[in-house]
Design an enzyme around this catalytic site. Structure first.
Site, PDB file in Angstrom:
ATOM      1  N   LYS A 191       0.673  -1.254   0.128  1.00 39.61           N
ATOM      2  CA  LYS A 191       0.340   0.100  -0.266  1.00 39.61           C
ATOM      3  C   LYS A 191       1.265   1.634  -0.011  1.00 39.61           C
ATOM      4  CE  LYS A 191      -4.146   2.084   0.099  1.00 39.61           C
ATOM      5  NZ  LYS A 191      -5.052   1.391  -0.420  1.00 39.61           N
ATOM      6  N   ASP A 223      -5.307  -3.378  -2.080  1.00 40.76           N
ATOM      7  CA  ASP A 223      -6.522  -3.653  -3.182  1.00 40.76           C
ATOM      8  C   ASP A 223      -6.936  -3.661  -3.554  1.00 40.76           C
ATOM      9  OD1 ASP A 223      -5.666  -1.239  -3.177  1.00 40.76           O
ATOM     10  OD2 ASP A 223      -7.140   0.699  -2.568  1.00 40.76           O
ATOM     11  N   ASP A 251      -7.221 -15.479   2.304  1.00 38.73           N
ATOM     12  CA  ASP A 251      -8.149 -16.219   2.519  1.00 38.73           C
ATOM     13  C   ASP A 251      -8.955 -16.148   1.824  1.00 38.73           C
ATOM     14  OD1 ASP A 251      -7.804 -17.167   5.548  1.00 38.73           O
ATOM     15  OD2 ASP A 251     -10.043 -16.406   6.066  1.00 38.73           O
TER      16      ASP A 251
HETATM   17  C1  IPM Z   1      -3.969 -17.918  10.384  1.00 38.24           C
HETATM   18  C2  IPM Z   1      -4.775 -16.757  10.815  1.00 38.24           C
HETATM   19  C3  IPM Z   1      -3.954 -16.476  11.819  1.00 38.24           C
HETATM   20  C4  IPM Z   1      -3.225 -15.954  10.921  1.00 38.24           C
HETATM   21  C5  IPM Z   1      -4.501 -16.988  13.864  1.00 38.24           C
HETATM   22  C6  IPM Z   1      -5.445 -17.819  14.003  1.00 38.24           C
HETATM   23  C7  IPM Z   1      -3.720 -15.936  14.625  1.00 38.24           C
HETATM   24  O1  IPM Z   1      -5.609 -16.407  10.489  1.00 38.24           O
HETATM   25  O2  IPM Z   1      -2.980 -18.668   9.645  1.00 38.24           O
HETATM   26  O3  IPM Z   1      -4.715 -17.117   8.526  1.00 38.24           O
HETATM   27  O4  IPM Z   1      -3.891 -14.506  11.724  1.00 38.24           O
HETATM   28  O5  IPM Z   1      -1.850 -15.724  10.937  1.00 38.24           O
HETATM   29 MG    MG Z   2      -5.738 -15.776   8.764  1.00 37.48          MG
END
Ligand code: IPM
Ligand code: MG
Length: 367
Positions: A191, A223, A251
């Protein structure tokens, strides 16, 4: 081969999926004649309950004195009090920091068999094969000060985003090395239009590129990346970014794979020598999903990300490539034969629970 593996099942679905990965490892051990000495350690909320800390000293010791660590998940609503001194997540953060695991590799692969479980149109998923390289021991997660306090004008809190040149360079190099061994493209995300750390990051990525003339480097604002990864995911090869960006992007990328439950990860203190085995440079392997308290204890969690994490462990930490391939092929086989956990059952198929899926993967791993 004799190896010690420290298994940290943790909380929520962690123990359920870890048990299935262990079945796959048992299958590998008997088929290929290895001896895996598994040692179980406590971490997370259950350790807070029993020992008052999410990471007992003994657990960290077990992680240091082993060939590899296999980790399930930590956390849950029971330990979500915002005023608590310690949280389950502090346990895994302390292991990452304690072992110097600065490089988190999160491969995002789309299995054609479950392409319809993703909300993304199938033609966009064609050829998607991304490696997200997340910086894991710096940035907002660890920067000080990190605290909350009360003032006469209300509550306040601070987190600190801080990076040193060396921390950036070593993770960017991991990105370049991986890109070199794959399709030769590295997207460095930042960013830089707003953050000083990102401007430093961009500068160092550009300087490091001089050592990798065979890799095409692209800088992309995080972004914009969040949009492009959904709009045109197949254009990405390796993506490298700081801790928080990597957490969020990985994610998001999991949506491409149909379910968070499909994706493994490796957390390394550096890239392993090609095909080699690095003793006592311990790495940790975990699915990228969390403890999933909403489905914990119901026997429906998808163990595939955990089984694939065990495969990454065999490949990176123990140098057992054929064995890693055996687990990966078993996962392909289970999916090709139509077996599905509920999270990847958009097209129906033979819907099975966690243990059945684990049994099928173990039996296909046996050959
Ligand atoms: C991940 C998880 C962890 C992180 C959490 C559980 C602390 O979200 O491994 O991606 O944020 O690293
Ligand atoms: Mg995570």
């Amino acid at each position: 081969m004799n190896s010690t593996i420290t298994v940290l099942p943790g909380d929520g679905i962690g123990p359920e999926v870890a048990a299935e990965a262990v079945k796959a490892l048992d299958a590998v051990a008997s088929r290929f004649g290895h001896d895996f000495d598994l040692r179980y350690g406590r971490i997370g909320g259950n350790a807070i309950d029993d020992f008052g800390t999410p990471l007992p000293d003994e657990t960290l010791e077990m992680c240091r004195d082993t060939d590899a660590v296999l980790f399930g998940a930590v956390g849950g609503p029971k330990w979500d009090d915002p005023n608590a001194d310690t949280r389950p997540e502090d346990g895994i953060l302390a292991v990452r920091k304690g072992l110097g695991l600065f490089a988190n590799l999160r491969p995002v692969k789309v299995f054609p068999a479950v392409v319809n479980s993703s909300p993304i149109k199938p033609h966009l998923l064609d050829g998607v094969d991304i490696m997200v390289v997340r910086e894991l021991t710096g940035g907002l997660y660890f920067g000080r000060p990190k605290k909350r306090w009360n003032t006469s004008r209300g509550r306040r809190a601070v987190d600190t985003l801080r990076y040193a040149e060396k921390e950036i360079e070593r993770i960017v190099r991991v990105g370049f090395e991986l890109a070199r061994s794959r399709r030769g493209r590295l997207a460095s995300t930042d960013k830089a239009n707003v953050l000083a750390t990102s401007r430093l990051w961009r500068e160092i990525a550009t300087e490091t590129a001089a050592d990798y003339p065979d890799v095409e480097l692209e800088h992309i604002y995080v972004d914009n990346l969040s949009m492009q990864i959904i709009r045109d995911p197949s254009r990405f090869d390796v993506i490298v970014g700081e801790n928080t960006f990597g957490d969020i992007i990985s994610d998001e990328a999991a949506v491409l794979a149909g379910s968070l439950g499909m994706l493994p990860s490796a957390s390394l203190a550096g890239l392993p020598a090609e095909g080699g085995r690095r003793r006592r440079i311990v790495s940790l392997y975990e699915p990228i999903h969390g403890s999933a308290p909403d489905i914990a204890g119901r026997g429906v969690a998808n163990p595939i990300g955990m089984a694939l994490s065990a495969a990454m462990m065999l490949r990176y930490s123990l140098g057992l490539r054929e064995e890693a391939d055996a687990i990966e092929r078993a996962v392909d086989g289970a999916l090709a034969e139509g077996y599905r956990t509920p999270d990847i059952a958009a097209d129906g198929g033979d819907i099975v629970g966690t243990t059945q899926m684990g049994d099928i993967i173990a039996s296909l791993t046996s050959g």
